[in-house]
Design a protein around this motif. Sequence first.
Motif, PDB file in Angstrom:
ATOM      1  N   PHE A  29      54.652 -22.716  14.984  1.00 24.54           N
ATOM      2  CA  PHE A  29      54.281 -21.296  15.050  1.00 24.54           C
ATOM      3  C   PHE A  29      54.585 -20.686  13.484  1.00 24.54           C
ATOM      4  O   PHE A  29      53.507 -19.980  13.006  1.00 24.54           O
ATOM      5  N   LYS A  30      55.348 -21.232  12.958  1.00 22.17           N
ATOM      6  CA  LYS A  30      55.506 -20.712  11.244  1.00 22.17           C
ATOM      7  C   LYS A  30      54.603 -21.641  10.450  1.00 22.17           C
ATOM      8  O   LYS A  30      53.806 -20.865   9.466  1.00 22.17           O
ATOM      9  N   PHE A  31      54.398 -22.848  10.609  1.00 19.35           N
ATOM     10  CA  PHE A  31      53.590 -23.592   9.653  1.00 19.35           C
ATOM     11  C   PHE A  31      52.237 -24.165  10.043  1.00 19.35           C
ATOM     12  O   PHE A  31      51.242 -24.823   9.410  1.00 19.35           O
ATOM     13  N   ASN A  38      46.520 -34.286   3.726  1.00 19.81           N
ATOM     14  CA  ASN A  38      47.546 -34.575   2.798  1.00 19.81           C
ATOM     15  C   ASN A  38      48.624 -35.044   3.156  1.00 19.81           C
ATOM     16  O   ASN A  38      49.231 -34.595   4.080  1.00 19.81           O
ATOM     17  N   HIS A  39      49.038 -36.283   2.638  1.00 19.11           N
ATOM     18  CA  HIS A  39      50.222 -36.937   3.206  1.00 19.11           C
ATOM     19  C   HIS A  39      51.367 -36.368   3.127  1.00 19.11           C
ATOM     20  O   HIS A  39      52.245 -36.311   3.665  1.00 19.11           O
ATOM     21  N   GLU A  44      56.490 -33.528   4.712  1.00 19.82           N
ATOM     22  CA  GLU A  44      57.254 -32.256   4.998  1.00 19.82           C
ATOM     23  C   GLU A  44      57.601 -32.198   6.240  1.00 19.82           C
ATOM     24  O   GLU A  44      58.679 -31.663   6.744  1.00 19.82           O
ATOM     25  N   MET A  45      56.438 -32.239   7.313  1.00 15.76           N
ATOM     26  CA  MET A  45      56.816 -32.024   8.632  1.00 15.76           C
ATOM     27  C   MET A  45      57.582 -32.794   9.391  1.00 15.76           C
ATOM     28  O   MET A  45      58.710 -32.599   9.937  1.00 15.76           O
ATOM     29  N   GLY A  50      62.816 -34.329  11.801  1.00 14.99           N
ATOM     30  CA  GLY A  50      63.770 -35.021  11.564  1.00 14.99           C
ATOM     31  C   GLY A  50      65.195 -34.505  11.303  1.00 14.99           C
ATOM     32  O   GLY A  50      66.347 -34.787  11.727  1.00 14.99           O
ATOM     33  N   GLY A  51      65.095 -33.316  10.252  1.00 17.86           N
ATOM     34  CA  GLY A  51      66.440 -32.881  10.029  1.00 17.86           C
ATOM     35  C   GLY A  51      66.903 -31.928  11.005  1.00 17.86           C
ATOM     36  O   GLY A  51      68.123 -31.670  11.172  1.00 17.86           O
TER      37      GLY A  51
END
Length: 136
Positions: A29-31, A38-39, A44-45, A50-51
């Motif tokens: 929803f946000k991103f 782009n790698h 980043e995703m 994972g975090g």
Amino acid sequence: MKSSSSKKRIIINLIFILILLLPILLYSFKFGFGIWGNHSEWAEMGNAIGGIYSPILAFFTLLVLAYQTSFQAKADEYNYDITYIQDNKREFDSYIDKLELALEKPVDGHHTVRDFLHKQVEQLGPDELKSELSLK
């Protein structure tokens, strides 16, 4: 009708699934969610997901371990009780065998202790027997 335990299990499973899907839905929803060229966007995703999932899965793992520990404690208590009962049954059987041997000992050449006790009880009436057996 389903039992309350079954309903509770279904609700817990739905909450579990919602907790697992919520981070992906919020990120999408946000991103946005798609195939990025782009790698670094993939990295980043992956880092974000994972975090978020690491502490969630660690918490669920802790809950599973707590449940297993509780279940194991109950199983250990049950096994202890069964062993205690079996040991006491063996001891009780041993006493019964000893009593059986004592009752079969001869008093005089022809009669056993059992015969003597039967004769004594038969000679007493019901009232006398009650008074003999009562605690003094």
